[in-house]
Structures are given as structure tokens and as C-alpha cells.
Design a protein around this motif. Structure first.
Motif, short mmCIF file in Angstrom:
data_model
loop_
_atom_site.label_atom_id
_atom_site.label_comp_id
_atom_site.label_asym_id
_atom_site.label_seq_id
_atom_site.Cartn_x
_atom_site.Cartn_y
_atom_site.Cartn_z
N ARG A 1 1.01 -1.36 -0.13
CA ARG A 1 -0.09 -0.31 0.19
C ARG A 1 0.80 1.40 -0.23
N LEU A 2 1.91 1.18 0.79
CA LEU A 2 2.97 2.16 1.14
C LEU A 2 3.85 2.79 -1.12
N GLY A 3 3.87 1.49 -0.93
CA GLY A 3 4.63 1.48 -2.08
C GLY A 3 4.03 2.04 -3.33
N GLU A 4 2.24 1.71 -3.19
CA GLU A 4 1.49 2.25 -4.70
C GLU A 4 1.13 3.92 -4.40
N ALA A 5 1.18 4.39 -3.35
CA ALA A 5 0.04 5.56 -2.77
C ALA A 5 1.95 6.35 -3.18
N GLY A 6 3.08 5.68 -3.23
CA GLY A 6 4.27 6.48 -3.45
C GLY A 6 5.10 6.40 -4.65
N ARG A 7 4.40 5.49 -5.74
CA ARG A 7 4.43 5.84 -7.06
C ARG A 7 2.41 6.98 -7.15
N GLN A 8 1.63 6.57 -7.28
CA GLN A 8 0.92 8.09 -7.29
C GLN A 8 1.42 9.28 -7.13
N ARG A 9 2.18 9.13 -6.09
CA ARG A 9 2.27 10.91 -4.79
C ARG A 9 3.88 11.49 -6.88
N VAL A 10 4.63 10.63 -7.18
CA VAL A 10 5.90 10.48 -7.72
C VAL A 10 5.75 11.06 -9.40
N GLU A 11 3.99 10.23 -9.35
CA GLU A 11 3.13 10.43 -11.11
C GLU A 11 2.52 11.87 -11.21
N ILE A 12 2.23 12.34 -9.52
CA ILE A 12 1.49 13.13 -9.82
C ILE A 12 2.74 14.89 -9.98
N ALA A 13 3.46 14.03 -8.75
CA ALA A 13 3.99 15.79 -8.39
C ALA A 13 5.77 15.32 -9.04
N PHE A 14 6.21 14.39 -9.20
CA PHE A 14 7.66 14.22 -9.47
C PHE A 14 8.14 14.06 -11.18
N SER A 15 7.32 13.90 -11.80
CA SER A 15 8.11 13.56 -13.08
C SER A 15 8.58 14.62 -14.19
#
Ligand code: UDP
Length: 427
Positions: free
Chosen positions: A380-394
């Protein structure tokens, strides 16, 4: 937002060669950042030239990375590796070479984005000689760095003065996190204009492989609990804290624990000395059979290591941004990081990972164990991390924001988006 006509910009990173091999002494986040924004800005329509210093006779003077992006290495001092703290004397030669490069090409850059304090000085000197917009990214602030180390170098007072002058004088300083902005305001100067634009990461490269597949490719057992470090061997990175925390894990008797410490080093240089010190601690704690040092991880294997890990640990004493944290998050691997600098911004505690006080091996051991013991929560932590990066850090979103900033500072630049916004005049 795309540019309607090509505009030439220069990224200046005297000490951080964007075309260098990453993961060894003095080649880390700054090199990755310059290279990636160079590529991404070129895709937005800028003509990007990335200037650095020639540091070996084998190096090409110009590397073309694509139609609109190249690395240009200028001669400044002896053609050999010179540590950052000894580069200042060669900067006037760098400036002269930059100017003759412009002259030979028959144009002048109207905007430079400088990186690290040494290049900020180059940019400020150039600004005295030609009309120029200067944007600057510090990558590391002397005022913060020197408060975390015991051996402050002789160059410190000059660096602090240049960093203050830069914040007060350049057209815009880019802080990569709100925490870095706060440090600038509290420790450097209340004057000057700052804009927060974070660092980014490659969301296609990281996150494209599953844990089981990555382990199979790397020969890591499916049942292993893998704790990963990626980065340079530098005391500031706090690898010792991680090794001591790993030794204290309460899971040694019940799980197949593995510690992987990835990063390059060269015998006799400061990273080689730190690597030897760390492997000495590994031996002293009886962890040799649980610890691997795979050396520098190149871009072919790095995504596999992140994907294979259960947790990635960033135990830095100080970290202005910390690309490793967002690379791990993009790979769906939770992060346990020091509660410092940019890591407070990227890692959301209890959502994408956990934060622990720097140098606190007990707190790190506890945080690592909490994630290792609960694979569902890890996912769950891993999935939330992925989402955060997709939104804010590409990198694409970083390049869009930089394009917005540059076009704002260079009023004659017109983008397609601005044209669309202009009212249509019907004849
Ligand atoms: N890195 C790498 N291979 C290695 C070790 C590090 O490619 O073996 C890269 C890592 O993926 C990251 C960068 O080096 O992109 C380190 O950046 P970070 O901001 O975490 O730390 P810095 O080196 O700037 O202190």
C-alpha cells in the motif's frame, strides 16, 4: 506548453558533468538533474546547451544528445578530476572559454540556468559582461551543509558569501522543496526571489518491472526481506546508521534479511575510503553474509534493484532533495528516510514510507522492521508512493514549470499555449 520558435538556453554545471557516469564521488543528483531537465526542456522546444568542465583527455568536448540538446565541455584548469572545493581558481578560465564559444558560434545566450554555488559565480560574472537572465539552483546550501559536518573546508567563507550574493542578485532562485526555501530564507538572506520547483524522475524507467521478476533477474530469493541503499559513499549519506540499524533488526531470527548497499567507489579516493569504513563496520557487526556491495548501479540494473527491494533507506544527515527517494517511490518501494531537508517533502510518513531522526539507528531499525513485517502495508505504501511521484515529480512536469518560469523571465518568448489564449482578431 510548447515554444513556437527555438530559443537557446545554457545550463551551466561546472562541477557536475551531465554526461558523466552517475553514482561515484561527486557525480550524483546534480548531474542527473541537469541531464534530465536538459533532455526534457529540449522536448519542450528549447535549444539546450549544457556546459561543464573537461576533466579527462579521453572525454569528447561536445556530445550531441538529440537534435536540441548537447553537453559542451570547456577547458578550465588541468584536464583531470578536481574536487569541488578546489575548482574556484579555474572559474575565470571557464568564463573566458564560455565567451569564446559564444563568439565562435555567433550568438549569445539570453538565459543561463546555473547549478551549485561555483556555477552561480560564473553566471553572475557573465551577467556583468552581457545582457543575461540568470536562474539558479543550489543543489546544496553551504549554510546547512557546514552545520552537519565537523571538518569545514577553507573555502567555506567564500562559498557562503557567493550563495548570499546569488540569492540577492539573480533573476530567480529555484528551490527544489519548501524546506530548501525555508533554509534559504532563515540561513542565507531575506532578499531575493525564490520559486519552488521540485526535482523529478523518470516515471517510465522506474516502476516498469514487478518485484518477483526483478528478483529473478538479479538472483535474489523470493522469500528474502531486502533492505536497499543507493547512493554515493559519503559520510553525509549516513550509511553507517543504516548498517547499525540493520544489525538491530528484530527479524534476523525469523526472516532471510538482506542488505544491499549500491554505489560506486574508487580505491584511495574519499568514496573508496568511506566504502572501506562501511565494510569494516559490516564485518565488525558480523553482517558479511547478509550484506552485498554490488558497486555502481547503472541505469540498466538500477530499476531492478529498486523493484526487488522491500524497503529503500535514505539515512542522510542532510539532503537538499534526495532523488533516490523518489526513484524508489516511482518503483513502488516504500522509503525509510531521515527527517531532514527535501526528504520531509517527498516522503509522506505513514503514507509513502516513514521518517526517522537522522543518525538514530534505533528509530531506523524500528521503521524498517515495521515495513518488513507487513507485506500488505508495504504494498500500500509502495502504491501511494508511485501515485505521488506520477502527480508531482515527473521530469515532464518539472520541465513544464521551468518553461513557464523561463518564458515569464524572457518576455519575448511566445508559447503555443499563450498564443491560444490571445483573442483572435477577425479581419
Ligand atoms: N545513482 C546511480 N547509481 C548508483 C548510485 C547512485 O545511478 O550506483 C544515482 C541515483 O539513482 C540518483 C543519484 O545517483 O539519481 C543520487 O542523487 P541523490 O539526489 O539521491 O543524491 P546526491 O548524489 O545528489 O547527494
Amino acid at each position: 506548453m510548447l515554444l513556437t520558435k527555438k530559443h537557446r538556453i545554457a545550463l551551466i554545471s561546472v562541477d557536475g558533468d551531465p554526461a558523466a557516469e552517475i553514482g561515484q564521488e561527486e557525480a550524483g543528483g546534480q548531474n542527473v538533474y541537469v541531464r534530465q531537465i536538459g533532455y526534457a526542456l529540449a522536448q519542450k522546444g528549447w535549444q539546450v546547451d549544457m556546459f561543464t568542465r573537461l576533466s579527462s583527455p579521453e572525454q569528447a568536448a561536445i556530445i550531441q544528445h538529440g537534435t536540441n540538446c548537447r553537453t559542451i565541455r570547456l577547458k578550465a584548469g588541468p584536464i583531470e578530476f578536481i574536487g569541488r572545493d578546489s575548482l574556484l581558481d579555474y572559474l575565470p578560465e571557464f568564463i573566458a572559454e564560455f565567451q569564446s564559444f559564444q563568439q565562435n558560434q555567433g550568438f549569445q545566450y539570453s538565459l543561463v540556468h546555473t547549478h551549485y554555488w561555483l556555477s552561480s559565480w560564473v553566471g553572475m560574472e557573465l551577467k556583468k559582461r552581457q545582457p543575461l537572465i540568470q536562474v539558479h539552483t543550489y543543489h546544496s546550501l553551504g549554510a546547512v551543509k557546514y552545520s552537519t559536518v565537523s571538518d569545514v573546508p577553507a573555502i567555506a567563507s567564500i562559498r557562503l558569501a557567493v550563495e548570499k550574493n546569488c540569492l540577492e542578485c539573480v533573476d530567480r532562485v529555484v528551490a527544489t522543496s519548501p524546506q530548501e526555501q525555508e533554509h534559504m530564507r532563515k540561513l542565507v538572506s531575506s532578499l531575493g526571489r525564490i520559486e519552488v520547483i521540485p526535482c523529478g524522475t523518470d516515471i517510465e524507467k522506474f516502476g516498469s518491472v514487478e518485484r518477483s521478476q526483478a528478483r529473478q533477474t538479479l538472483g535474489i530469493a523470493p522469500d528474502a526481506k531486502v533492505v536497499l541503499y543507493v547512493g554515493r559513499f559519503d559520510k553525509r549519506k549516513g550509511i553507517e546508521t543504516l548498517v547499525r540499524a540493520f544489525a538491530k533488526s528484530s527479524l534476523h531470527s525469523v526472516a532471510n534479511l538482506q542488505l544491499i548497499i549500491g554505489g560506486g567507489s574508487r580505491p584511495g579516493y574519499s568514496d573508496g575510503i568511506e566504502r572501506d569504513r562501511i565494510s569494516g563496520i559490516v564485518s565488525e557487526l558480523g553482517l558479511e553474509n547478509y550484506t552485498a556491495f554490488p558497486g555502481r548501479l547503472d541505469e540498466a540494473v538500477l530499476p531492478l534493484y529498486y523493484a526487488a527491494a522491500d524497503v529503500c533507506v535514505v539515512p542522510s544527515h542532510y539532503e537538499p532533495f534526495g532523488l533516490v527517494a523518489i526513484e524508489a517511490m516511482a518503483s513502488r518501494t516504500p522509503v525509510v528516510a531521515s527527517d531532514v531537508g527535501g526528504l520531509r517533502f517527498t516522503v509522506v510518513p505513514e503514507v509513502t514510507g516513514l521518517l526517522a531522526p537522522p543518525k538514530d539507528e534505533d528509530a531506523f531499525a524500528l521503521a524498517i522492521d515495521r515495513i518488513l513485517i507487513n507485506p500488505e502495508w508495504r504494498d500500500r505504501l509502495g502504491e501511494a508512493g508511485r501515485q505521488r511521484v506520477e502527480i508531482a515529480f515527473s521530469w515532464q512536469s518539472v520541465a513544464s514549470r521551468l518553461t513557464h518560469l523561463y518564458t515569464h523571465l524572457l518576455p519575448e518568448v511566445v508559447t503555443t499555449q499563450e498564443q491560444e489564449r490571445k483573442p483572435q482578431v477577425v479581419a
